[in-house]
Design an enzyme around this catalytic site. Sequence first.
Site, PDB file in Angstrom:
ATOM      1  N   ASP A  38      93.161 -62.240 -10.770  1.00 58.42           N
ATOM      2  CA  ASP A  38      93.086 -61.748  -9.391  1.00 58.42           C
ATOM      3  C   ASP A  38      92.612 -62.807  -8.399  1.00 58.42           C
ATOM      4  O   ASP A  38      91.504 -62.762  -7.866  1.00 58.42           O
ATOM      5  CB  ASP A  38      92.230 -60.471  -9.304  1.00 58.42           C
ATOM      6  CG  ASP A  38      93.012 -59.252  -9.774  1.00 58.42           C
ATOM      7  OD1 ASP A  38      94.139 -59.434 -10.297  1.00 58.42           O
ATOM      8  OD2 ASP A  38      92.515 -58.121  -9.625  1.00 58.42           O
ATOM      9  N   GLY A  51      96.603 -50.287  -7.837  1.00 60.00           N
ATOM     10  CA  GLY A  51      97.083 -49.655  -6.604  1.00 60.00           C
ATOM     11  C   GLY A  51      98.356 -50.276  -6.062  1.00 60.00           C
ATOM     12  O   GLY A  51      98.984 -49.737  -5.156  1.00 60.00           O
ATOM     13  N   ARG A  52      98.713 -51.426  -6.587  1.00 59.33           N
ATOM     14  CA  ARG A  52      99.942 -52.072  -6.083  1.00 59.33           C
ATOM     15  C   ARG A  52     100.578 -52.924  -7.176  1.00 59.33           C
ATOM     16  O   ARG A  52     101.135 -53.977  -6.896  1.00 59.33           O
ATOM     17  CB  ARG A  52      99.639 -52.928  -4.871  1.00 59.33           C
ATOM     18  CG  ARG A  52      98.499 -53.893  -5.110  1.00 59.33           C
ATOM     19  CD  ARG A  52      98.555 -54.945  -4.089  1.00 59.33           C
ATOM     20  NE  ARG A  52      97.358 -55.763  -4.205  1.00 59.33           N
ATOM     21  CZ  ARG A  52      97.230 -56.916  -3.619  1.00 59.33           C
ATOM     22  NH1 ARG A  52      98.211 -57.393  -2.885  1.00 59.33           N
ATOM     23  NH2 ARG A  52      96.139 -57.609  -3.745  1.00 59.33           N
ATOM     24  N   GLY A  75      91.868 -48.921 -10.076  1.00 59.78           N
ATOM     25  CA  GLY A  75      93.178 -48.813 -10.748  1.00 59.78           C
ATOM     26  C   GLY A  75      94.226 -49.669 -10.088  1.00 59.78           C
ATOM     27  O   GLY A  75      94.010 -50.261  -9.028  1.00 59.78           O
ATOM     28  N   ARG A  91     103.533 -61.408 -12.935  1.00 58.61           N
ATOM     29  CA  ARG A  91     102.359 -62.073 -13.512  1.00 58.61           C
ATOM     30  C   ARG A  91     102.351 -61.863 -15.017  1.00 58.61           C
ATOM     31  O   ARG A  91     102.723 -60.801 -15.502  1.00 58.61           O
ATOM     32  CB  ARG A  91     101.135 -61.447 -12.841  1.00 58.61           C
ATOM     33  CG  ARG A  91      99.821 -61.862 -13.342  1.00 58.61           C
ATOM     34  CD  ARG A  91      98.755 -61.588 -12.299  1.00 58.61           C
ATOM     35  NE  ARG A  91      98.224 -60.235 -12.372  1.00 58.61           N
ATOM     36  CZ  ARG A  91      97.165 -59.821 -11.681  1.00 58.61           C
ATOM     37  NH1 ARG A  91      96.557 -60.636 -10.835  1.00 58.61           N
ATOM     38  NH2 ARG A  91      96.726 -58.600 -11.792  1.00 58.61           N
ATOM     39  N   LYS A 112     103.259 -57.410  -9.294  1.00 63.09           N
ATOM     40  CA  LYS A 112     102.182 -57.173  -8.315  1.00 63.09           C
ATOM     41  C   LYS A 112     102.793 -57.142  -6.917  1.00 63.09           C
ATOM     42  O   LYS A 112     103.511 -58.066  -6.539  1.00 63.09           O
ATOM     43  CB  LYS A 112     101.155 -58.300  -8.435  1.00 63.09           C
ATOM     44  CG  LYS A 112      99.911 -58.136  -7.588  1.00 63.09           C
ATOM     45  CD  LYS A 112      98.876 -59.189  -7.967  1.00 63.09           C
ATOM     46  CE  LYS A 112      97.665 -59.145  -7.051  1.00 63.09           C
ATOM     47  NZ  LYS A 112      96.700 -60.208  -7.362  1.00 63.09           N
ATOM     48  N   ASP A 126      85.957 -55.426 -11.427  1.00 63.76           N
ATOM     49  CA  ASP A 126      87.382 -55.111 -11.623  1.00 63.76           C
ATOM     50  C   ASP A 126      88.228 -56.383 -11.615  1.00 63.76           C
ATOM     51  O   ASP A 126      89.395 -56.339 -12.008  1.00 63.76           O
ATOM     52  CB  ASP A 126      87.879 -54.125 -10.556  1.00 63.76           C
ATOM     53  CG  ASP A 126      87.560 -54.581  -9.147  1.00 63.76           C
ATOM     54  OD1 ASP A 126      86.368 -54.750  -8.851  1.00 63.76           O
ATOM     55  OD2 ASP A 126      88.491 -54.788  -8.357  1.00 63.76           O
ATOM     56  N   ASN A 127      87.664 -57.489 -11.164  1.00 64.47           N
ATOM     57  CA  ASN A 127      88.393 -58.759 -11.185  1.00 64.47           C
ATOM     58  C   ASN A 127      87.834 -59.694 -12.255  1.00 64.47           C
ATOM     59  O   ASN A 127      88.025 -60.905 -12.193  1.00 64.47           O
ATOM     60  CB  ASN A 127      88.315 -59.445  -9.818  1.00 64.47           C
ATOM     61  CG  ASN A 127      89.002 -58.628  -8.733  1.00 64.47           C
ATOM     62  OD1 ASN A 127      89.929 -57.870  -9.019  1.00 64.47           O
ATOM     63  ND2 ASN A 127      88.556 -58.756  -7.504  1.00 64.47           N
ATOM     64  N   GLY A 136     100.621 -50.443  -1.275  1.00 63.16           N
ATOM     65  CA  GLY A 136     101.142 -50.861  -2.578  1.00 63.16           C
ATOM     66  C   GLY A 136     101.885 -52.183  -2.548  1.00 63.16           C
ATOM     67  O   GLY A 136     102.479 -52.591  -3.543  1.00 63.16           O
TER      68      GLY A 136
HETATM   69  P1  AMP Z   1      91.803 -56.570  -5.089  1.00 59.48           P
HETATM   70  O1  AMP Z   1      90.831 -56.772  -3.983  1.00 59.48           O
HETATM   71  O2  AMP Z   1      93.158 -57.126  -4.817  1.00 59.48           O
HETATM   72  O3  AMP Z   1      91.283 -57.004  -6.408  1.00 59.48           O
HETATM   73  O4  AMP Z   1      92.041 -54.991  -5.170  1.00 59.48           O
HETATM   74  C1  AMP Z   1      91.022 -54.033  -5.283  1.00 59.48           C
HETATM   75  C2  AMP Z   1      91.660 -52.677  -5.430  1.00 59.48           C
HETATM   76  O5  AMP Z   1      92.439 -52.354  -4.272  1.00 59.48           O
HETATM   77  C3  AMP Z   1      92.612 -52.524  -6.620  1.00 59.48           C
HETATM   78  O6  AMP Z   1      92.488 -51.209  -7.097  1.00 59.48           O
HETATM   79  C4  AMP Z   1      93.959 -52.745  -5.976  1.00 59.48           C
HETATM   80  O7  AMP Z   1      95.008 -52.160  -6.725  1.00 59.48           O
HETATM   81  C5  AMP Z   1      93.798 -52.080  -4.637  1.00 59.48           C
HETATM   82  N1  AMP Z   1      94.707 -52.619  -3.614  1.00 59.48           N
HETATM   83  C6  AMP Z   1      94.664 -53.857  -3.061  1.00 59.48           C
HETATM   84  N2  AMP Z   1      95.650 -54.018  -2.172  1.00 59.48           N
HETATM   85  C7  AMP Z   1      96.364 -52.859  -2.131  1.00 59.48           C
HETATM   86  C8  AMP Z   1      97.497 -52.399  -1.402  1.00 59.48           C
HETATM   87  N3  AMP Z   1      98.130 -53.165  -0.516  1.00 59.48           N
HETATM   88  N4  AMP Z   1      97.920 -51.133  -1.654  1.00 59.48           N
HETATM   89  C9  AMP Z   1      97.293 -50.353  -2.549  1.00 59.48           C
HETATM   90  N5  AMP Z   1      96.225 -50.724  -3.254  1.00 59.48           N
HETATM   91  C10 AMP Z   1      95.742 -51.960  -3.062  1.00 59.48           C
HETATM   92 MG    MG Z   2      91.722 -56.909  -8.256  1.00 59.04          MG
END
Ligand code: AMP
Ligand code: MG
Length: 454
Positions: free
Chosen positions: A246, A84-85, A82, A164, A100, A236-237, A113
């Site tokens: 992403d 997360g940030r 989901g 974005r 983002k 997820d990406n 976040g």
């Molecule tokens: P990503 O590797 O950026 O594609 O993120 C994978 C997952 O980790 C996604 O659910 C993001 O929302 C979450 N995520 C990445 N960085 C953060 C952060 N700094 N705080 C909270 N959630 C994060």
């Molecule tokens: Mg991602």
Amino acid sequence: MKATFHNSYATLPAPLFVRQNPVAVTAPKALALNTALADELGITFGDDWADFIAGNKVPHGADPITQAYSGHQFGHWNPQLGDGRAVLLGEVSGMDIQLKGSGRTPWSRGGDGRAWIGPVLREFVISEAMHALGVPTTRALAMVETGDQILREDGLLPGAVLARVAPSHIRVGTFQYFSAREDLASLTALFDHTADRHFDGTREPNVVLAEAVERQAKLVAQWMGLGFIHGVMNTDNSHVGGITIDYGPCAFMDAFDPMRVFSSIDHTGRYAFGNQPKMAAWNMAQLATALLPLMDDREAAIKDFTAIVHGFSAHFTAAYRSVYAAKLGLPDTPESDAIIQDFMDIMAMTGADFTQTFAGFADNPETLAVAQHPEFDGWFARWRDHAGPAPKNPQVIPRNHFVQGAIDAAVTGDLGPFRALWSACKTPFQAPQDAALIQPPVPEQIVSRTFCGT
Ligand code: AMP
Ligand code: MG
């Protein structure tokens, strides 16, 4: 900020999203505004635009939400990821506006976040460059600093937010989330919404799957034509509509190596340059699996979907040929395949610089590093016999050392290198004003590893 918002995702069944406002920051500071994109979308920004991008003000008509999704991360199933940030403010002119780095959400798990200026600037420049290069991608509307320091492995770093823009943020993992929970009502609503936004409103899952497979194959072929390595092709990406999304530890390679890996977390080379087609096909198999609950005759659907996913390979072969035939000035026919492959083999054997080799190919191939290889003359004679239209290659690529230089300067408050790079990346097929922006890295500039650095 004035814009006409629609919030169609926020009208879908409740499990698809959670309402969440961006979390205000200490001192929003403007870094960059993409006014051309704002104009295209019909968004008017005033002097206080940075307050909106930072999330301290929420535009009239927006209905901010976070989206639910799951994903296979490096092949391992993670049932709940989901946003997360990030928050989705809503849609303007049919395009999602997402912030983002906008603070904690119900999906943040242990994370803060937030994002720091490094990955935000990186995504800004690279996504805008990809767009100018003709690669389907999310876009960058604006970026700001938050005035807050955030803690990462390297210590305290300046926080930033990226605005974005995308035709949606629907991922393979979004489908997986509802499929895995056997929530057929949500899966159906998500399917219909996705089909309306990306697939001409069809209601046939096999049509969506076939089109998604073809788009992914073309997308990965385009990446590979630029020496681009996405780095984290987790489901997820992986965007269902076939656009790049992403940008994490992505990179454009310097010396050509068909199995190059940059990401510090990709220990097994799962997402190496040359593995990208296989991994995209694997992601499409996960999409197929996620769509199965929508089918009445499961056995027949498995057969049908399997054949569609296996079709990835033929789509990729055709798309890759088309991309490389244009780069080398060869006809887009199967006869070009061996000439392309033999050139890539010479590139690999000489460790030639990817961007520079192709950028210089049209003018004087004999002066290139590849021309020193004993097999080059024979190859070149074959090439001359087959050559078709003039080769077309970008001169400017936001290569690792330029992006790194722009980040290092931005951290000290100097946005000059970022602005010069962004500007040159808008017309990538022209020689840049600053000739330094076509030079490969000198040894001390080489970036050999990249980090998620989230
Ligand atoms: P990503 O590797 O950026 O594609 O993120 C994978 C997952 O980790 C996604 O659910 C993001 O929302 C979450 N995520 C990445 N960085 C953060 C952060 N700094 N705080 C909270 N959630 C994060
Ligand atoms: Mg991602």
